[in-house]
Design an enzyme around this catalytic site. Structure first.
Site, PDB file in Angstrom:
ATOM      1  N   HIS A 169      37.189  29.367  46.037  1.00 45.61           N
ATOM      2  CA  HIS A 169      36.312  28.887  44.961  1.00 45.61           C
ATOM      3  C   HIS A 169      37.074  28.069  43.931  1.00 45.61           C
ATOM      4  CE1 HIS A 169      32.878  32.000  45.708  1.00 45.61           C
ATOM      5  NE2 HIS A 169      32.767  30.917  46.453  1.00 45.61           N
ATOM      6  N   ASP A 195      38.007  37.932  43.442  1.00 41.41           N
ATOM      7  CA  ASP A 195      36.612  38.242  43.124  1.00 41.41           C
ATOM      8  C   ASP A 195      36.043  39.298  44.072  1.00 41.41           C
ATOM      9  OD1 ASP A 195      36.888  36.365  41.173  1.00 41.41           O
ATOM     10  OD2 ASP A 195      35.449  34.938  42.001  1.00 41.41           O
ATOM     11  N   HIS A 198      41.005  33.137  47.168  1.00 38.19           N
ATOM     12  CA  HIS A 198      39.892  32.542  47.928  1.00 38.19           C
ATOM     13  C   HIS A 198      39.706  31.105  47.470  1.00 38.19           C
ATOM     14  CE1 HIS A 198      37.869  34.031  44.312  1.00 38.19           C
ATOM     15  NE2 HIS A 198      36.738  33.447  44.645  1.00 38.19           N
ATOM     16  N   ASP A 208      36.900  27.741  40.754  1.00 41.17           N
ATOM     17  CA  ASP A 208      37.404  28.353  39.522  1.00 41.17           C
ATOM     18  C   ASP A 208      38.642  29.227  39.779  1.00 41.17           C
ATOM     19  OD1 ASP A 208      35.704  30.213  40.829  1.00 41.17           O
ATOM     20  OD2 ASP A 208      35.399  31.320  38.970  1.00 41.17           O
ATOM     21  N   HIS A 209      39.177  29.151  40.993  1.00 38.20           N
ATOM     22  CA  HIS A 209      40.447  29.808  41.323  1.00 38.20           C
ATOM     23  C   HIS A 209      41.478  28.831  41.879  1.00 38.20           C
ATOM     24  CE1 HIS A 209      38.801  33.992  40.967  1.00 38.20           C
ATOM     25  NE2 HIS A 209      37.702  33.264  41.017  1.00 38.20           N
ATOM     26  N   HIS A 247      38.106  37.982  37.078  1.00 39.67           N
ATOM     27  CA  HIS A 247      37.209  37.691  35.950  1.00 39.67           C
ATOM     28  C   HIS A 247      37.132  38.877  35.000  1.00 39.67           C
ATOM     29  CE1 HIS A 247      35.207  33.937  37.385  1.00 39.67           C
ATOM     30  NE2 HIS A 247      35.460  34.434  38.593  1.00 39.67           N
ATOM     31  N   HIS A 271      32.836  38.737  49.143  1.00 42.03           N
ATOM     32  CA  HIS A 271      32.443  37.706  48.166  1.00 42.03           C
ATOM     33  C   HIS A 271      32.359  36.365  48.892  1.00 42.03           C
ATOM     34  CE1 HIS A 271      32.450  35.438  44.411  1.00 42.03           C
ATOM     35  NE2 HIS A 271      33.594  34.856  44.720  1.00 42.03           N
TER      36      HIS A 271
HETATM   37 ZN   LIG Z   1      34.796  33.402  43.607  1.00 39.37          ZN
END
Ligand SMILES: [Zn+2]
Length: 258
Positions: free
Chosen positions: A65, A136, A63, A67-68, A174, A119
């Site tokens: 985001h 996530d 996805h 942090d990915h 995570h 998410h």
């Molecule tokens: Zn995420």
């Protein structure tokens, strides 16, 4: 880098790369290439790859985001790898977008793309023979927050994942396993599957080991969010008559406050 966990899955070798504070990236080595799943930190990936004498050929994003995906640009620039991610959302440096049902050929390994919105509206899980990368969407004993979708949408996605074979390994985005199990046991303190799983996870974490991978079969027993249609859970939160998606939504809301 000999301390990295690795798993041989037929045509695929999976390395677990802890990154940032509690994220996981994954290196998927196959004949003729290396796919990096969800790299937020290019430097970290390059350092690991150098030590393993591997060179990324692909990035796969579950996805959009940051942090990915924050490592996409630098990793692509350093290696010339191709960036694959969901369409319709801002994936940095994306070369090729994918959607539900697509099959991504990675040498002899095949990746089947499963849309698992919830998410975010464009979360995708990446399914290989014997393993699924859930970003996530599904966590070890938990699931992602509902940022862009409603509870029925996420519940439907989790049901798709629950239908995978029990021995499918689950690699998620995570490390939230202990908190998720503490939450679950706050609602069902005597549940034997949850208690046993918390002991396992605590032992792993005490040794500094990731709680990934889990298995679909383990998650079916020890993940409250996959058990929203379990009468014991309905009873625990006082929703005997609600449908499973509503129970799921209530569980997710309670987890946000835990
Ligand atoms: Zn995420």
């Amino acid at each position: 880098m000999s301390d990295l966990q690795k798993f041989d899955l037929g045509p695929l070798r999976v390395y677990v790369v802890p990154t940032l504070f509690d994220n996981y990236s994954y290196l998927l080595e196959f004949e003729g290439g290396l796919a990096v799943v969800d790299p937020p930190d290019a430097e970290r990936i390059l350092e690991v790859c150098e030590a393993l004498r591997l060179k990324p050929t692909h990035i796969l994003n579950t996805h959009a985001h940051e942090d990915h995906t924050a490592g996409n640009a630098a990793l692509r620039q350093a290696t010339g790898c191709r960036v694959l991610g969901p369409g319709g959302v801002p994936i940095p440096e994306v070369d090729e977008t994918f959607t539900d049902g697509d099959v991504l050929p990675l040498g002899p390994a095949q990746c089947r793309v499963m849309a698992t919105p919830g998410h975010t509206r464009a979360d995708h899980s990446l399914l290989f023979e014997g393993a699924v990368f859930t970003g996530d969407t599904l966590f070890v004993s938990g699931c992602g927050r509902l940022f862009e979708c409603d509870a029925p949408t996420m519940w439907k996605s989790l049901m798709r994942l629950r239908e995978l074979p029990d021995d499918t390994l689950v690699f998620c985005g995570h490390e939230y396993a202990e908190e998720n199990l503490d939450f679950a046991l706050s609602l069902l303190p005597d549940d034997p599957a949850l208690r046993a799983r918390r002991e396992e996870v605590r032992a792993l974490r005490a040794e500094g080991q990731p709680a990934v991978p889990s298995k679909i079969g383990t998650e079916k027993a020890a993940n409250l969010f996959l058990r929203a249609d379990d009468p014991a859970i309905r009873a625990a939160i006082g929703h005997e008559v609600a449908d499973a998606a509503a129970v799921f939504g209530d569980l997710r809301a309670r987890r946000n406050l835990f």
